[in-house]
Design an enzyme around this catalytic site. Structure first.
Site, short mmCIF file in Angstrom:
data_model
loop_
_atom_site.label_atom_id
_atom_site.label_comp_id
_atom_site.label_asym_id
_atom_site.label_seq_id
_atom_site.Cartn_x
_atom_site.Cartn_y
_atom_site.Cartn_z
N VAL A 1 0.85 -1.19 0.00
CA VAL A 1 0.00 0.00 0.00
C VAL A 1 0.89 1.24 0.00
O VAL A 1 1.74 1.41 0.86
CB VAL A 1 -0.93 0.01 1.23
CG1 VAL A 1 -1.80 1.25 1.23
CG2 VAL A 1 -1.80 -1.24 1.26
N LYS A 2 0.66 2.10 -0.98
CA LYS A 2 1.44 3.33 -1.12
C LYS A 2 0.72 4.44 -0.35
O LYS A 2 -0.45 4.71 -0.59
CB LYS A 2 1.57 3.71 -2.59
CG LYS A 2 2.60 4.77 -2.85
CD LYS A 2 2.68 5.10 -4.34
CE LYS A 2 3.36 3.97 -5.09
NZ LYS A 2 3.65 4.35 -6.49
N ILE A 3 1.45 5.07 0.59
CA ILE A 3 0.88 6.09 1.47
C ILE A 3 1.77 7.33 1.43
O ILE A 3 2.99 7.23 1.35
CB ILE A 3 0.81 5.55 2.92
CG1 ILE A 3 -0.13 4.35 3.00
CG2 ILE A 3 0.37 6.64 3.89
CD1 ILE A 3 -0.13 3.67 4.35
#
Length: 99
Positions: free
Chosen positions: A67-69
Site C-alpha cells: 500500500v502506497k501512502i
C-alpha cells in the site's frame, strides 16, 4: 451518494487491474491510498484496509500487495499501525524537505 459509488467502483477497477498484473509477476503489486487522505491517520488506515480487503475477497493474500501512502507525519503514523497488522507500506508523495 454518487461520489461514494464512483469511488468504490474505481477501487474495484484498480483491484481488478492489479489482480491481472499479479497473474504475470511473481512479486507484489502496489496500490495507492488517495492523496486526499494524506493528513488523516484514520482515513488512511481505513482506505488501506479496504483496499487490502478487496484483494483478499478475490483470493489474493496481503503479502502480495504493497500500500502506497503519503509520507506526511500522519501517513507515517498510519503506516506504523498498518505494518503492525502485516500490511506492507511504501511511503511516497513528499511534500516538503523536512519529510
Amino acid at each position: 451518494s454518487t461520489e461514494k459509488i464512483i469511488e468504490l467502483a474505481a477501487d474495484k477497477l484498480l483491484i481488478n487491474f492489479g489482480s491481472e498484473i499479479l497473474k504475470i509477476i511473481p512479486s507484489c503489486i502496489s496500490v495507492e491510498v488517495d492523496a486526499k487522505f494524506s493528513f488523516d491517520i484514520e482515513a488512511t488506515i481505513a482506505k488501506a484496509r479496504h483496499l487490502i480487503s478487496l484483494y483478499e475477497e478475490i483470493g489474493i493474500d496481503k503479502s502480495r500487495v504493497m500500500v502506497k501512502i503519503a509520507s506526511t507525519w500522519e501517513g507515517i503514523q498510519a503506516a506504523k499501525i498498518l505494518e503492525n497488522e502485516g500490511i506492507q507500506c511504501n511511503m511516497t508523495l513528499l511534500f516538503s524537505f523536512t519529510q
